[in-house]
Design an enzyme around this catalytic site. Structure first.
Site, short mmCIF file in Angstrom:
data_model
loop_
_atom_site.label_atom_id
_atom_site.label_comp_id
_atom_site.label_asym_id
_atom_site.label_seq_id
_atom_site.Cartn_x
_atom_site.Cartn_y
_atom_site.Cartn_z
N ASP A 285 -10.15 3.81 -3.50
CA ASP A 285 -10.79 2.72 -2.92
C ASP A 285 -12.27 2.60 -3.42
OD1 ASP A 285 -8.57 2.28 -1.78
OD2 ASP A 285 -9.46 2.25 0.19
N ASP B 67 0.81 -1.20 -0.01
CA ASP B 67 0.06 -0.06 -0.04
C ASP B 67 0.95 1.15 -0.16
OD1 ASP B 67 -2.33 1.33 0.16
OD2 ASP B 67 -3.15 0.26 1.67
#
Ligand code: GLA
Length: 351
Positions: free
Chosen positions: A173, A118
């Protein structure tokens, strides 16, 4: 193809959850439909490194990661883990900046087959250089590893990540909402040429079965991810899914399009007031087509052989990939009525 904890469970991960999901993947037929990677996302970590090593939370993972990975492997599944390139993960746990080699080795000791990296808390870091560090670290450990790059498309990873990792997120997201599926889709339209075998655009994990959309909308979401050659990472509670969710996630002919060996990402041929035609050429010369009706009214939608690049005068067989049956043989084009917020998915092939 696999499963990831984030979309449904957020930070509430544990050994028990992962094992129950692994069992459910086997029992539901999802493993055999192709979902192999079981990936633990953020919040598995303990609150501090110990002797410079990442350690799991003892409360959530009392036996440690190696024992859990062994149990996942024993079920014929693969084991995936998450960390972050920055100083802290997106949930604020210890992350990997400056520990790339050490953590890559650690993940190998645990038996990981997939690592997602990430991009939170990366102030001042260069994405391309940092993901190149990781790529080197994974190459050095000598275990086949799927490397999932997750910087949300901020630095145009489709232009440089293909030689570093296997998939890269292209957008922020996804949410369990129809408008989120549509806006995520929008990001994919211009970058199709960058995807191919072993290097995929990743529009994010699936929301199918999480409750925020209708089954028609979930079927459309899944159809679109298949036409995009997207990684199919389920994000639902596999232990308690409805029959409809299971049927969507295991639809064999839709999955076959996603996994087609030519690996060509589909393209948007046309768009008009929320009605979109997407198509993808398959290895056998046939075409998969998604007629997406994102508008609020039913619509008659058409695809022509000419716009697919097929000879218009040659009749073609059209097969409904959700119903798994041939619709008929058509000259020049095919038209279907598509419900609002739904998709119709067919394959067009020579007789
Ligand atoms: C970021 C990622 C998500 C998930 C969370 C976890 O938002 O994009 O996919 O991994 O972090 O905190």
């Amino acid at each position: 193809m696999g499963w990831n904890s984030w979309n449904r469970f957020g930070p509430f991960v544990s050994e028990r959850l992962v094992l129950e999901i692994a069992d459910a993947l086997v029992e539901s037929g999802m493993r055999d439909a192709g979902y192999r990677y079981v990936v633990i996302d953020d919040a598995w970590e303990g609150s501090l490194r110990e002797d410079d090593e990442l350690v799991p939370s003892l409360w959530k993972f009392p036996r440690g990661m190696r024992a859990l990975a062994d149990d996942v492997h024993a079920r014929g599944l693969k084991f995936g883990i998450y960390t972050c390139a920055g100083t802290r993960t997106c949930q604020g746990y210890p992350a990997s900046a400056g520990y790339e080699e050490r953590d890559a080795r650690r993940f190998v000791e645990w038996g990981a087959d997939f690592v997602k990296i990430d991009w939170c808390n990366t102030h001042g870091l260069d994405a391309r250089a940092k993901y190149a560090n990781w790529s080197e670290a994974f190459r050095a450990v000598g275990r086949p590893m799927v490397f999932s790059i997750c910087e949300w498309g901020r630095n145009r990873p489709w232009e440089w990540a293909g030689t570093l990792g296997h998939l890269w997120r292209t957008a922020s997201d996804i949410q369990d909402r129809w408008d989120s599926v549509l806006s995520t889709l929008e990001r994919q339209a211009a970058i199709a040429e960058h995807a191919g075998p072993d290097h995929w655009n990743d529009p994010d994990m699936l929301e199918v079965g999480n409750g925020g959309m209708t089954d028609d909308e979930y079927r459309a979401h899944f159809s679109l991810w298949a036409i995009l050659a997207a990684p199919l990472i389920a994000g639902n509670d596999v232990r308690a899914m409805s029959a409809a969710t299971r049927e969507i996630l295991t639809a064999p002919e839709v999955i076959a399009v996603d996994q087609d060996s030519a690996g060509m990402q589909g393209r948007r041929l046309r768009e008009n007031e929320g009605r979109q035609v997407w198509a993808r050429r398959l290895a056998d010369g046939s075409h998969a087509v998604v007629l997406l009706n994102a508008s609020d009214a039913a619509a008659a939608m058409r695809v022509s052989w000419a716009e697919l690049g097929r000879p218009p005068a040659v009749a073609a067989v059209v097969r409904d990939l959700w119903e798994r049956q041939d619709v008929g043989t058509f000259n020049e084009s095919y038209e279907a009525s598509v419900a609002p917020h739904a998709a119709h998915m067919v394959k067009v092939s020579s007789r």
